[in-house]
Design an enzyme around this catalytic site. Sequence first.
Site, PDB file in Angstrom:
ATOM      1  N   ALA A  51     -21.699  12.801   5.178  1.00 49.95           N
ATOM      2  CA  ALA A  51     -22.263  14.111   4.847  1.00 49.95           C
ATOM      3  C   ALA A  51     -23.774  14.095   5.119  1.00 49.95           C
ATOM      4  O   ALA A  51     -24.349  15.057   5.630  1.00 49.95           O
ATOM      5  CB  ALA A  51     -21.984  14.459   3.396  1.00 49.95           C
ATOM      6  N   ASP A  53     -25.244  12.173   7.317  1.00 46.34           N
ATOM      7  CA  ASP A  53     -25.388  12.189   8.770  1.00 46.34           C
ATOM      8  C   ASP A  53     -25.262  13.601   9.333  1.00 46.34           C
ATOM      9  O   ASP A  53     -25.954  13.980  10.268  1.00 46.34           O
ATOM     10  CB  ASP A  53     -24.323  11.309   9.432  1.00 46.34           C
ATOM     11  N   SER A  98      -6.713   1.915   3.720  1.00 44.35           N
ATOM     12  CA  SER A  98      -6.873   2.723   2.531  1.00 44.35           C
ATOM     13  C   SER A  98      -5.495   2.801   1.847  1.00 44.35           C
ATOM     14  O   SER A  98      -4.559   2.137   2.282  1.00 44.35           O
ATOM     15  CB  SER A  98      -7.352   4.078   3.018  1.00 44.35           C
ATOM     16  N   LYS A 132      -6.114   1.619 -10.546  1.00 47.63           N
ATOM     17  CA  LYS A 132      -6.931   1.772  -9.347  1.00 47.63           C
ATOM     18  C   LYS A 132      -8.378   1.751  -9.815  1.00 47.63           C
ATOM     19  O   LYS A 132      -8.843   2.677 -10.479  1.00 47.63           O
ATOM     20  CB  LYS A 132      -6.620   3.076  -8.620  1.00 47.63           C
ATOM     21  N   ARG A 153     -15.775  -3.095   2.966  1.00 51.23           N
ATOM     22  CA  ARG A 153     -14.698  -2.576   3.786  1.00 51.23           C
ATOM     23  C   ARG A 153     -15.241  -1.834   5.010  1.00 51.23           C
ATOM     24  O   ARG A 153     -14.656  -1.870   6.078  1.00 51.23           O
ATOM     25  CB  ARG A 153     -13.860  -1.634   2.928  1.00 51.23           C
ATOM     26  N   GLU A 190     -11.865  -5.607  -5.742  1.00 46.96           N
ATOM     27  CA  GLU A 190     -12.795  -4.527  -6.011  1.00 46.96           C
ATOM     28  C   GLU A 190     -13.977  -5.041  -6.824  1.00 46.96           C
ATOM     29  O   GLU A 190     -13.776  -5.680  -7.859  1.00 46.96           O
ATOM     30  CB  GLU A 190     -12.046  -3.445  -6.810  1.00 46.96           C
ATOM     31  N   LYS A 332      -2.893   9.265  -8.516  1.00 47.88           N
ATOM     32  CA  LYS A 332      -4.208   9.605  -9.072  1.00 47.88           C
ATOM     33  C   LYS A 332      -4.081  10.326 -10.406  1.00 47.88           C
ATOM     34  O   LYS A 332      -3.213  11.173 -10.581  1.00 47.88           O
ATOM     35  CB  LYS A 332      -4.956  10.520  -8.091  1.00 47.88           C
ATOM     36  N   CYS A 429     -16.691  41.786  13.604  1.00 47.74           N
ATOM     37  CA  CYS A 429     -16.527  42.747  14.700  1.00 47.74           C
ATOM     38  C   CYS A 429     -15.931  44.075  14.229  1.00 47.74           C
ATOM     39  O   CYS A 429     -15.859  45.027  14.994  1.00 47.74           O
ATOM     40  CB  CYS A 429     -15.693  42.157  15.825  1.00 47.74           C
ATOM     41  N   CYS A 444      -8.441  38.222  12.222  1.00 45.35           N
ATOM     42  CA  CYS A 444      -9.077  39.178  13.105  1.00 45.35           C
ATOM     43  C   CYS A 444      -8.347  39.010  14.439  1.00 45.35           C
ATOM     44  O   CYS A 444      -8.358  37.940  15.018  1.00 45.35           O
ATOM     45  CB  CYS A 444     -10.560  38.838  13.258  1.00 45.35           C
TER      46      CYS A 444
HETATM   47  S1  IVH Z   1      -4.424  -2.341  -3.046  1.00 42.71           S
HETATM   48  C1  IVH Z   1      -2.091  -4.551  -1.350  1.00 42.71           C
HETATM   49  N1  IVH Z   1      -5.036  -2.208  -5.588  1.00 42.71           N
HETATM   50  O1  IVH Z   1      -8.475   1.605  -3.367  1.00 42.71           O
HETATM   51  C2  IVH Z   1      -1.262  -3.960  -2.415  1.00 42.71           C
HETATM   52  N2  IVH Z   1      -6.482  -1.182  -4.001  1.00 42.71           N
HETATM   53  O2  IVH Z   1      -7.762   3.831  -1.638  1.00 42.71           O
HETATM   54  C3  IVH Z   1      -1.873  -2.811  -3.073  1.00 42.71           C
HETATM   55  N3  IVH Z   1      -8.418  -0.099  -4.999  1.00 42.71           N
HETATM   56  O3  IVH Z   1     -10.195   0.423  -0.609  1.00 42.71           O
HETATM   57  C4  IVH Z   1      -3.092  -3.139  -3.783  1.00 42.71           C
HETATM   58  N4  IVH Z   1      -7.939  -0.589  -7.084  1.00 42.71           N
HETATM   59  O4  IVH Z   1     -10.726  -0.730  -2.764  1.00 42.71           O
HETATM   60  C5  IVH Z   1      -5.381  -1.885  -4.334  1.00 42.71           C
HETATM   61  N5  IVH Z   1      -5.453  -2.145  -7.848  1.00 42.71           N
HETATM   62  C6  IVH Z   1      -5.808  -1.841  -6.600  1.00 42.71           C
HETATM   63  C7  IVH Z   1      -6.979  -1.116  -6.310  1.00 42.71           C
HETATM   64  C8  IVH Z   1      -7.274  -0.799  -4.983  1.00 42.71           C
HETATM   65  C9  IVH Z   1      -8.791  -0.007  -6.284  1.00 42.71           C
HETATM   66  C10 IVH Z   1      -9.148   0.510  -3.892  1.00 42.71           C
HETATM   67  C11 IVH Z   1      -9.380  -0.386  -2.715  1.00 42.71           C
HETATM   68  C12 IVH Z   1      -9.120   0.442  -1.494  1.00 42.71           C
HETATM   69  C13 IVH Z   1      -8.928   1.785  -2.060  1.00 42.71           C
HETATM   70  C14 IVH Z   1      -7.886   2.530  -1.240  1.00 42.71           C
END
Ligand code: IVH
Length: 684
Positions: A51, A53, A98, A132, A153, A190, A332, A429, A444
């Site tokens: 953003a 950039d 991801s 997560k 990453r 992480e 999420k 227009c 339009c």
């Molecule tokens: S990956 C490999 N586990 O989420 C099996 N990622 O959206 C699955 N992230 O860049 C496990 N907590 O940095 C995994 N418990 C978690 C996570 C995790 C955070 C982040 C990770 C990745 C991002 C992807």
Amino acid sequence: MDRMTSDHDDETPSTARPVSPADRALFLRSEIRRHGLLYFQDDAPEIPDDAFDRLVRELEGLEAAFPELAAGSPTLEVAPPPGGRSLGEIIHQTPMLSLDKALSVQEILDFEDRLRRFLGSTSTLSFHTMPKFDGLAVELSYEDRALVLASTRGDGRRGEDITANVRTIGDIPKRLPQGAPASPLQVRGEVYMDKEEFSRLNEEREAAGQSIFANPRNAAAGSLRQLDASITHRRKLKFFAYGLSRPEDSGAATYGGLMEALGRWGFPVEGSGASRSAKNLQEALAIFRDIEGGRDGLPFEVDGLVITVDDLSLWPRLGATSRAPRYAVAAKFKPRAAKTKVLAIEIQVGRTGALTPVAFMEPVLVSGVRVAQATLHNEDELKRKDVRVGDLVRLQRAGDVIPEIVEVDLEKRPPGLPPFVFPKACPVCGTASVRKEGEAVARCPNRSCPAQIEARLIHFAHKNALDIEGLGQKVAEMLLSSGLVRQPSDLFRLSLDRLRVMPRFGEKSAANLIASIDKARRQSLWRFINALSIRHVGERSSQILAGHFASLKALSEATMDQLQALNDIGPEVAKSVLDYFQSPLNHSFLADLMDPGLVEPSLEAPASGGGLQGRRFVLTGTLSSMTRAEAKARIAAKGGRVMSSVSKETDFVVAGEASGSKLANARKLGLAVLNEDDFVKMLE
Ligand code: IVH
């Protein structure tokens, strides 16, 4: 907001706000300075790097068009932009992908359906769940059990070398115990800042008169990417491991077992009730609800639950798309919402004529990002939400990217606030708008509407189309209003002499623009296709089309049958392509574009893939070890293509049980026929 994010997102609303270039430049300057300071000095970025950039690029575009605006501009300073600093670059041996997101319970259920369909299995799948973490993904490389490299990453393929900073994190083992592999090992996890350290740091900064971090994630990111490792050290960062770049290095059969191995090797692994195995999806859903309710009780910030297929032997079978593995999903939690006031609602006109209502609001931070406008999508959506100018609204970032108005706070609505009346005509227009039955979008219908022409020209030059640098909104406006350009192909006939005499166009900016246009003449064919603004045809469809038609001319002559025979090209897209080439309004433009010598689209593939790059497969019969969907995906993952019928262009015919006429045809044509074993070997 990014234009053109997917094939469905075929609209580019053109901002038709009457702001003078000088005002816009002043605003951009102050934003760039503010975000620069937030980033470099305070480690508190409010917006993502891309953003930032875009702000810089927009200002550069303006200054190119109006050189007198450039004096004393931040674009002339040497301060390196975010991402361009001198932490070394590294290349990940295995890309750091991801995770796909599930934004509702239904989407979690869909995840399991997809797995089942893909594997062709009805038996119960077991899962592993883990919070997560809301921090920063890092990869730690060990050799002879010693930490040798740590990296961010980055874009998944290239990251930054942050070894010195990572060494200051107490949680991260610098040496692994006997029992851990001595061969090269890459652990992923992480880096995060817990809530306590986050408040401590912010209190300290506040007392010192510094700006505060918007959230622990920004605090962690800012701290980790310091050039001075002693700053990283003072901010107490922590680490949780969650994986290996090669899961087989763990010797375990399940993801739960892999996590246990990481724990034995000395890595911190999350140990709350959220990290555990779930016999089936129902159990995983129960954990999800539990943790969502109790997330405030955890010592660190979480934004969801990662649900992963436990059986590691299924991972290679499931494989990954270019962005995420298929064996895991990030479910999420509902984002915490922000409220703000709607200042105006404007109708923007996109490149295919779609009239999109956009709300402009008092800026607020939503999950750490400053938001001041949000699309209301279309007339129905606007009516359904009943957003009015003056309302207080609740904002969310859908899927963490696109800001969205969730609802109006009706209790706070001032009495007598009039509803927004959706115009019956194009605001630019004046042509009466058309809304087809069954469609939510009013359009339009005037392809010659100045707003559409401008939006198409901007799209033509967009990064994902012909990538003509320096052709943003202001330059597009100038080119069109001066009459130098009437249709996008005119760009290729612009001369330096015509351009440099334009008022406000400098010698240098004119030369730069001509150079980027010249470069665009040889862009790849798929970019040319994407640049045309054919409805429903975005990046992906353009790539598919370019893979089958060797030139714009060939595509323009394609029949409905030919188009529909292509994998992933549906009837809607096919019809749209036909309509586009049949419309008389496009004829002069297309004739010009196909004029020999004007442009030379190249046939290079969009991205290099695996070992089956460009190979054409035809599948026939039933395979015993995988479903057809899985076979297709695995071929595509290696860069191959699956066609529906046999021809002399076919490279391989994969024949399963009960193969029919396709096999007979293949034999007649003398093509290579693979049985299931050969095919599986080829994939491996
Ligand atoms: S990956 C490999 N586990 O989420 C099996 N990622 O959206 C699955 N992230 O860049 C496990 N907590 O940095 C995994 N418990 C978690 C996570 C995790 C955070 C982040 C990770 C990745 C991002 C992807």
